[in-house]
Design an enzyme around this catalytic site. Sequence first.
Site, PDB file in Angstrom:
ATOM      1  N   CYS A 201       0.832  -1.200   0.000  1.00  0.00           N
ATOM      2  CA  CYS A 201       0.000   0.000   0.000  1.00  0.00           C
ATOM      3  C   CYS A 201       0.866   1.248   0.000  1.00  0.00           C
ATOM      4  CB  CYS A 201      -0.918  -0.016   1.217  1.00  0.00           C
ATOM      5  SG  CYS A 201      -2.033   1.407   1.312  1.00  0.00           S
TER       6      CYS A 201
ATOM      7  N   CYS B  39      -5.443  -2.671   8.081  1.00  0.00           N
ATOM      8  CA  CYS B  39      -6.611  -1.789   8.126  1.00  0.00           C
ATOM      9  C   CYS B  39      -7.882  -2.477   7.643  1.00  0.00           C
ATOM     10  CB  CYS B  39      -6.352  -0.514   7.327  1.00  0.00           C
ATOM     11  SG  CYS B  39      -6.175  -0.752   5.541  1.00  0.00           S
TER      12      CYS B  39
END
Length: 370
Positions: A106, A203
């Site tokens: 990410c 997340c």
Amino acid sequence: MSKHGRILVAMSGGIDSSLAAVMLHEEGYEVIGMTMKTWDYASSGGTKKETGCCSLDSINDARNVAVELGFPHYILDIRNEFGDYVIDHFTSEYLAGRTPNPCVLCNTHIKWDALLRRADRLDCQYIATGHYANLREENGRHIVSKGVDVLKDQSYVLWGVSQESLSRTKLPLGHLRKSEIRDMARERGFIDLVNKSESYEICFVPDNDYRGFLRRQVPGLEEQVAGGNYVLEDGTVVGKHEGYPFYTVGQRKGLGIALGRPIFVTEIRKETNEVVLGDMPSLYRDGMYVSKLNLQKYASIDQPLETVTKVRYKHEGTPATVIQEEPDKIKVLFHDGVNGIAPGQAAVFYEGDDVVGGGWIMKSFQQTIA
């Protein structure tokens, strides 16, 4: 007019990125805050309340800091980009029998690119984040190095950031310790940030149940992979498991099998749906191959280089000789055995405190039998 120009700061709502924005604002930069919405956990079928950088509370916390200091704040919705790249990669890696690291992916392929695109639109020369790492330019190269706070150092997750992206990046926290950041927040009246708990979960898997996440992502997965064999390294079948994607190299807990001694996953064999078990010494390897490289300190490694190599985020690192055999392949020869090298994880090579570069672990081996 600002003293240093305009800078776009990635603000997750936590104390680190918030104080990065505060510091740059106080230094005279024209700060623009941006919070990235990467994942809508409510739609993923999880059982835990949404937390971390994607939650509404975190977005509001970031905005409150911006309002307090009088600089703009925007929300950037990158859920489609994130899902298409990070989530798909996470799922496919487990289905390939590897253990992915979505946070590195990410950072390097989603957040930096997304920030720089928006920085261009907002006429920002630089972007900044709250990572605990340092950054300098030397011999025409942009080099990430360890932050001074050994316990918080995040240089490991930045190995994949490109030279072009690093040339426009500021990392204001690298020279500070976490305790100093807390003191700074306290002195400036941001008490809620000081008291805010930190999330260390992925997340999009905030309940830490990656098995459940995979089941929701791949309908019918359990039926497809259930009933494979647990085997010892000599091939002896000792039981049945739930399916190879639900295990990782080095795993001890949650195996659902007792052999009368501590036992670990030492290998995952996708082709035969076998999970290999062994004792602690069986986990050790002293060599590995790494691919999909990104080099930072040097453009290439022309001669064998002595490094300290980390095979996971919390790994202290092990002395190793790295040999670039091909443009996109490095052989790593450890001086001692390393416990639990998991294909799919990131390997990062250090020279002193500097990040030489990194890549993704393809496979591990024993030098005597490689």
